[in-house]
Scaffold this active site. Structure first.
Site, PDB file in Angstrom:
ATOM      1  N   ARG A 217     -40.795  19.261  45.668  1.00 52.47           N
ATOM      2  CA  ARG A 217     -39.508  18.582  45.241  1.00 52.47           C
ATOM      3  C   ARG A 217     -38.437  19.439  45.756  1.00 52.47           C
ATOM      4  NH1 ARG A 217     -40.522  15.721  39.697  1.00 52.47           N
ATOM      5  NH2 ARG A 217     -42.536  15.207  40.033  1.00 52.47           N
ATOM      6  N   GLU A 219     -35.332  20.435  45.113  1.00 56.14           N
ATOM      7  CA  GLU A 219     -34.587  20.891  43.796  1.00 56.14           C
ATOM      8  C   GLU A 219     -33.519  21.756  44.249  1.00 56.14           C
ATOM      9  OE1 GLU A 219     -34.981  19.681  40.716  1.00 56.14           O
ATOM     10  OE2 GLU A 219     -37.207  19.028  40.603  1.00 56.14           O
ATOM     11  N   ARG A 225     -37.219  27.520  35.953  1.00 54.23           N
ATOM     12  CA  ARG A 225     -38.306  26.493  35.779  1.00 54.23           C
ATOM     13  C   ARG A 225     -38.459  25.368  36.830  1.00 54.23           C
ATOM     14  NH1 ARG A 225     -36.860  22.450  30.983  1.00 54.23           N
ATOM     15  NH2 ARG A 225     -34.802  21.535  31.840  1.00 54.23           N
ATOM     16  N   HIS A 226     -37.705  25.700  37.833  1.00 56.20           N
ATOM     17  CA  HIS A 226     -37.612  24.628  38.916  1.00 56.20           C
ATOM     18  C   HIS A 226     -38.180  25.492  40.155  1.00 56.20           C
ATOM     19  CE1 HIS A 226     -35.291  22.063  36.483  1.00 56.20           C
ATOM     20  NE2 HIS A 226     -36.028  21.205  36.882  1.00 56.20           N
ATOM     21  N   GLU A 362     -40.132  21.452  28.630  1.00 52.83           N
ATOM     22  CA  GLU A 362     -40.900  20.103  29.084  1.00 52.83           C
ATOM     23  C   GLU A 362     -41.963  20.687  29.961  1.00 52.83           C
ATOM     24  OE1 GLU A 362     -39.158  17.058  31.223  1.00 52.83           O
ATOM     25  OE2 GLU A 362     -40.851  17.050  32.416  1.00 52.83           O
ATOM     26  N   SER A 365     -44.929  14.973  31.409  1.00 50.63           N
ATOM     27  CA  SER A 365     -44.339  13.910  30.996  1.00 50.63           C
ATOM     28  C   SER A 365     -45.244  12.663  31.590  1.00 50.63           C
ATOM     29  CB  SER A 365     -43.140  13.380  31.689  1.00 50.63           C
ATOM     30  OG  SER A 365     -43.005  13.372  32.969  1.00 50.63           O
ATOM     31  N   ARG A 413     -45.480  25.813  34.901  1.00 52.88           N
ATOM     32  CA  ARG A 413     -44.654  25.800  33.538  1.00 52.88           C
ATOM     33  C   ARG A 413     -45.741  25.909  32.406  1.00 52.88           C
ATOM     34  NH1 ARG A 413     -40.158  21.107  33.261  1.00 52.88           N
ATOM     35  NH2 ARG A 413     -38.900  21.687  35.507  1.00 52.88           N
TER      36      ARG A 413
END
Ligand code: AMO
Length: 439
Positions: A217, A219, A225-226, A362, A365, A413
């Site tokens: 990703r 980001e 957390r990324h 999170e 998902s 995570r």
């Protein structure tokens, strides 16, 4: 000489070896010269050993070599195991010979045992040295155990492990975080997730699949957390009655993994100083609206429809912890906030989706997918996506696609939260983010 003798690791030496000769290899962690006696602390994967070198009892050249060996050099030592009440392990080794296998340069870029605080950047710039610390390495032993335990849990549930392409023609998780690459003479992307492929597989009869692999990703945000590359644990299962079937699989898996880590990783947990609690089933389920209400009652300035930001997730984590749960579900997000592949909850603004949060963050998902071709293409249109870029995916929905659902869980995570690590990067050997491409 000793170089060809089998190496004994520090943990295998016991009383049985007293007065016997052993050969050990490792890094010189420390040298303490007390004049008449020299102590060399030798470290291997499992721990440290004390080598006691009485000046009068060893050849002068050996004493000299051990006195001057730079810290972190790799050596092979052959010597006699002697019982010692003073030594931590209850024994020490009196050397007969030593060979330097690799002499370390000095000064070291980073101390392995020094207590002084070191900048995080210095640690990651010199990760090879940082990983010589037992507590840094133990995180990766736990991560490896987590992956074994996931395999064990999903195998029991009848899942087949699959591997989908990481060089792809279209993204599934939004254009903004796609990394574009050059694929011969065409543009291509690094896969953000296995989403499209795991769904295609649902039309094949491989009706329960999982994948543990890298996801990419782009980001832009610099958060704890990324990262730009992480390991995603994805699952997809067909013939579900509702998303609850998917949530049940994840819930069982999480409990088995955390229980397994607490049982099989106790030594590493002690080294890290982490205490873990096995969550109880069933995990509490909140709707998105419940979560917003809880947060408003906690004094957070927000309203229905707002994203749950980092601070909101954290605050919710505190509330859920005080209610006795570190792991909980958030369901019924609005359909507009969820990707095109998630099924809408008919007649409502909601979706058949869920997030799994762990201690205020999170970690996963997923949800039930839209498996009906027309409804899926309508949803794509609603989201402004060009269906022709997804032809290879849509084709699988035209000739018999069962109802299905699945999830994506960020392995790092999860490890971060389970071990209470301050930053996701601590659970990645060589993290990738906006500012880091090496080592
Ligand atoms: P999502 O985009 O929510 O869903 O990602 C799933 C999980 O992956 C982890 N994650 C990340 N971890 C570290 N750094 C990042 N930049 C990052 N981005 C995501 C998180 C997150 O919960 N295809 C869907 C899943 C599905 O529906 O099956 C997806 O990728 O832990």
């Amino acid at each position: 000489m000793s170089v060809n003798a089998p190496t004994r690791s520090s943990i295998t030496i016991t009383k049985e070896d007293f007065d016997q000769e052993v050969t050990i290899r490792g890094w010189v962690q420390d040298v303490r010269n007390l004049g008449g006696i020299l102590f060399v602390i030798l470290r291997d994967r499992y721990g440290v050993l004390q080598i006691a070198v009485p000046k009068k009892k060893v050849p002068p050249e050996l004493f000299e070599a051990l006195t001057t060996i730079p810290r972190e050099s790799v050596v092979c030592v052959a010597g006699i195991v002697k019982e010692s009440k003073q030594a931590k392990m209850g024994f020490e080794i009196v050397p007969k010979s030593m060979e330097v296998l690799s002499k370390a340069a000095s000064p070291l870029p980073l101390g392995v045992v020094d207590k002084v605080g070191v900048e995080v950047e210095t640690r990651f710039n010199n990760r090879f040295m940082d990983l010589r610390k037992a507590e840094t390495r133990a995180v990766f032993e736990i991560k490896s155990l987590v992956l074994d335990l996931i395999d064990e849990s999903l195998e029991k549930e009848g899942f087949v492990e699959v591997f989908t392409p990481k060089i792809v023609a279209s993204g599934a998780e939004g254009g903004a975080s796609l990394f574009e690459i050059k694929y011969f003479d065409k543009p291509a992307y690094l896969a953000q997730s296995p989403q499209l492929y795991k769904q295609i597989l649902m039309s094949t009869g491989l009706d329960r699949v999982y994948e543990i692999g890298p996801a990419f990703r782009a980001e832009p945000s610099d958060t704890i957390r990324h990262v730009s590359e992480f390991i995603s644990f994805d699952g997809e299962m067909a013939f579900i009655s509702s998303q609850r079937d998917v949530m049940d699989v994840i819930e069982r898996c999480m409990i088995e993994v955390i229980k397994g880590v607490s049982e099989r990783g106790s030594k590493q947990l002690e080294t890290i100083g982490a205490q873990i609690v096995v969550p109880r089933s069933p995990f509490p389920v909140l709707t998105y609206s419940d979560a917003v209400d809880v947060l408003i009652s906690e004094g957070r300035m927000m309203k229905e429809g707002d994203d749950l930001g980092t601070e909101d997730e954290k605050a919710l984590g505190e509330v859920m912890k005080s209610r006795g749960s570190d792991m909980y579900w958030i369901i019924e997000y609005s359909e507009s906030s969820k990707p095109f592949y998630i099924m809408e909850k008919e007649g409502t603004p909601f979706s058949h989706s869920f997030d799994l949060d762990f201690a205020g963050q999170e970690i996963a998902s997923g949800g039930q997918r839209e498996h009906r071709y027309d409804a899926l293409t309508n949803r794509m249109e609603k989201k402004g996506l060009d269906a022709s870029s997804f032809r290879f995916y849509l084709d699988a929905f035209m000739y018999g696609m069962p109802p299905h659902g699945g999830w994506g869980l960020g392995v790092e995570r999860f490890v971060q939260k389970m071990l209470g690590l301050p930053n996701i990067r601590e659970a990645i050997l060589f993290p990738r983010d906006r500012n880091r491409l090496a080592p």
